[in-house]
Every structure is written in C-alpha cells, then in structure tokens.
Design a protein around this motif. Structure first.
Motif, PDB file in Angstrom:
ATOM      1  N   ARG A   4     -12.881 -19.886   9.713  1.00  0.00           N
ATOM      2  CA  ARG A   4     -12.386 -18.715   9.203  1.00  0.00           C
ATOM      3  C   ARG A   4     -12.750 -18.014   9.016  1.00  0.00           C
ATOM      4  NH1 ARG A   4     -14.882 -19.735   3.546  1.00  0.00           N
ATOM      5  NH2 ARG A   4     -16.320 -20.786   3.542  1.00  0.00           N
ATOM      6  N   GLY A  72      -9.155 -18.277   1.290  1.00  0.00           N
ATOM      7  CA  GLY A  72      -8.083 -18.923   1.994  1.00  0.00           C
ATOM      8  C   GLY A  72      -6.607 -18.670   0.300  1.00  0.00           C
ATOM      9  N   GLN A 189     -14.940 -21.714  -2.260  1.00  0.00           N
ATOM     10  CA  GLN A 189     -14.294 -21.743  -2.410  1.00  0.00           C
ATOM     11  C   GLN A 189     -12.926 -21.904  -3.589  1.00  0.00           C
ATOM     12  OE1 GLN A 189     -13.441 -22.384   2.081  1.00  0.00           O
ATOM     13  NE2 GLN A 189     -12.463 -21.754   2.167  1.00  0.00           N
ATOM     14  N   ASN A 192      -9.660 -23.516  -2.811  1.00  0.00           N
ATOM     15  CA  ASN A 192      -9.681 -25.194  -2.301  1.00  0.00           C
ATOM     16  C   ASN A 192      -9.892 -26.466  -3.684  1.00  0.00           C
ATOM     17  OD1 ASN A 192      -9.357 -24.719   0.217  1.00  0.00           O
ATOM     18  ND2 ASN A 192     -11.944 -24.959   1.031  1.00  0.00           N
TER      19      ASN A 192
END
Ligand SMILES: Cc1ncc(COP(=O)(O)O)c(C=O)c1O
Length: 388
Positions: A4, A72, A189, A192
């Motif tokens: 990423r 994400g 994140q 997640n």
C-alpha cells in the motif's frame, strides 16, 4: 505493486502533454467543457469530469486517493482543516434526534463542536470513559447513530481498543468514526479493525512540516457520498495548493514516521524514572496502561511523548521557558520538536475537574518529537528539567 505504501507513493494525477514527473499544480477554480452535452452530463453526475474546485480538483483527488490507499478506504473527501473534516462527518450523517457517543478524551475543538454546536441542531451526545471499556455498551442508546473515537488521544495518549469498540458498533448498527491523526495510517489502519470512517487533521503528521492546514475523511462509499454532498454545497473544500503540498508529503510519510517514532521511544525510555518527572507516557512503553492494546493495533508508538513534571503548573511553565531548542507552538507533527503545556494553554479554559477527567494534570508536558538528532532533543529536555 503489492504494498500500500508503494501504491500511495506512485498514485498520481494523469501526466499532461508536458510529460512532467512531479504532479503539476491545478490552480483553477473551474474546469471547461468542449460542448453543452459534456457539461450537462457532468452536472447530471453521468461523468466524473471536474466542474468546480469546491466539488473536486485533480490535486485534491490525488491527495484523497493516496490517503484511501494508505487507510484501505473505498472513498474520501478532503477539507480545509481537520476540524472541517470532523464537523462535516457529523453534520452530513447525524440529524435532529440522533445521539453521538464519543470518547471523553478528545481534541478541544472537537469537544466544542460536540457540546456547543451539535445540541443546537437537536443532536444529543454523551461521553464514554476511555479507560472503562466494560461501561461502553451501557451508554449506547436506541438513537445512537455514531460512535466517535480518537486513539491515541490528544494530549493524554490514551488508547482505545478499536476491535472492541467496533464490535459494539457493529452489534448495534452504529457508524464508527475514528480520528486517526495521532497514529497516521502508516502506523494504524482503523478500517482493518472495523471502522466505517477515518478522519484526519492533515495539518499534523500528514503535512509533517508545519506548512498548511488540511483535513480528510475516508471510509465507506455510501457515507462518503453524503459527506461529499454536504461539503459540495457548504464549501469547506481543501485548496488545490494545500492538496499539492499534502499529497507530496504522503510520499515521505512512512520514512518520517519511522524516525519520529524511534526518536520518541528513545526519549520516553530515557526520561522514564527521571527524578523531576512523576511519570512518562508513550504507547510503546511497557508501563503504558493500554500497552497491550497499543501493540495489537499500532505498528509503532507514534511521535508524541507525554510526561508530568513534579511541581504542577509553575514547574510546567518553567520547563517551557528553559527550553533552548524545542519550539513553543500550538502545532504538532512537525520535523522540528515542539513542547507544549496543555494545562496553561490549550486546555486552560477547562475546569480543574474536567482536566482531571481527561488526564490533563497540572504538570503535563506534551512533546511532539521531531526529526532532529535524538541526543540533541534529549539534551534540551534534560537541561530544561534541571532548571525546575
Ligand atoms: C486529534 C486532532 N484532531 C483534529 C484536530 C483539528 O485539526 P485542524 O487543526 O487541522 O483543524 C487536531 C488539531 O490539533 C487534532 O490534534
């Protein structure tokens, strides 16, 4: 591309005919159409063409795309400051009669928005104690529409278990909105762990050099659509110039954060046990009350270290006055280390009791650890401690 970080660094607006390597600056208020039909289609949302920079702009979109890749997230919208991102996420998704449940330790302006402005629109709120997870569920009401958390919190560095709070949000069908400013997407994140939305003050570590204000909110496409519609009409959009700066900063975010965090851990370890200090707080110190949670959800401890000098407010002020290298300024997340004393500045308007509730003790010092040589930062802090 597998990673990423690589994707975020390589993501860029389409190259123009000039074949530039670095993204050009699209400093334009509006965009042209070749004909009436193209213009009609853009206004009817039948194409993705840019119309007007209050709605969208290539530099702003590049910055949003990069943050989406890092977090994400499915989609995002960028705003003029962190506070406009926070405010837009509330106003677009909450309505008269809804209830917002927020953690009690939050950034001062967010507290003002929640307690002073949301009630004007008939939106109820209550706070949950960050350190008593067993009490969280009982505070959820039938009309709770959003849970808002900051982790780590500013300035107390409390850690909220994202997996635990998101399980509650999912169970009760509530939007989970996380301010990820302190950790940055390099280190944490929230999506997640089940967050629906992530907000950032891009002014801090994302810029990382104390130059521009900015904010961004990313997350579920359906929620971002509402936030976009709210912002497109009300106008808290990020300027293309600031977006260009912020987007470039994303390219160096990971290396900067690695150094900020390693400098911060070094400082925290060296300061722990110092005779002029009652305690040191840093998420990756084993003495941190939520150390295990921090280790679970963060890849490093971030760039902020807090400690409490012995001697209360006066000692705190004396400490600041004695610093020779560190800056005294209201910002954080800069290449240059910054010291602040929340008790006499940012949180001076709170009552003593309110400050105690959110862990702001009279001698609390917050250090935003910069990229200078760690020995120089430590030496400056040690000589200032010697003066009190
Ligand atoms: C955790 C957190 N959230 C939001 C904000 C607000 O950001 P801005 O100053 O960009 O409006 C700040 C600012 O310090 C912050 O520390």
């Amino acid at each position: 591309m597998k990673y990423r970080i690589t994707k975020a660094i390589r993501k860029q607006v389409d190259r123009t005919n000039e074949m530039e390597h670095s993204a050009p600056l699209f400093l334009t208020s509006s965009f042209c159409f070749d004909n009436a039909e193209e213009m009609r289609a853009a206004f009817a949302d039948e194409s993705d063409d840019n119309i007007y920079s209050r709605f969208s702009n290539p530099n702003v979109q590049e910055f949003i795309d990069r943050i989406c890749l890092l977090e994400g997230a499915e989609a995002g919208f960028a705003t003029a400051s962190g506070m406009s991102a926070v405010f837009a996420s509330f106003m677009a998704l909450l309505k008269n009669g809804d209830h917002l449940l927020s953690c009690n330790a939050i950034f001062g302006s967010t507290h003002t928005v929640i307690t002073k402005y949301l009630p004007k629109y008939g939106i109820e709120y209550s706070y949950f104690p960050v350190d008593k997870p067993e009490e969280w569920e009982a505070l959820i009401r039938p009309n709770t529409k959003m849970i808002y958390v900051e982790t780590p919190t500013n300035p107390g560095l409390e850690i909220i278990d994202l997996e635990r709070i998101s399980a509650l949000a999912k169970k009760h069908n509530i939007i989970l909105n996380v301010d990820n400013c302190f950790a940055t997407p390099v280190c944490q994140q929230p999506i997640n762990f089940g967050a629906d939305l992530v907000v950032h003050s891009a002014t801090k570590w994302l810029d990382g050099q104390g130059r521009v204000l900015g904010g961004v909110v990313v997350g579920r496409k359906d929620l971002i659509k509402e936030i976009f519609l709210f912002c497109r009409s009300t106008g808290p959009s990020l300027s293309p110039f600031n977006a260009w700066i912020l987007s470039k900063s994303v390219e160096t975010l990971e290396v900067r954060m690695e150094r900020h965090a390693s400098n911060a851990l070094f400082l925290a370890e060296k300061l722990e046990g110092h005779q002029k200090i009652n305690w040191v707080k840093y998420p990756f110190l084993s003495s941190h009350p939520q150390h295990a949670v921090a280790k679970k959800q963060m890849s490093d401890g971030g760039g902020i270290v807090c400690f409490e000098v012995k001697g209360g407010v006066e000692a705190g002020r004396k400490f600041l006055d004695s610093l020779q290298i560190l800056s005294l300024t209201a910002n954080l997340g800069d290449t240059r280390s910054i010291a602040s004393h929340p008790g006499s500045t940012t949180h001076a308007k709170l009552t003593e009791a309110e400050r105690q509730t959110v862990g702001i003790t009279p001698g609390l010092i917050r250090i935003s650890v910069g990229l200078e040589n760690r020995e120089d930062i430590l030496d400056d802090i040690l000589q200032a401690l010697n003066q009190i």
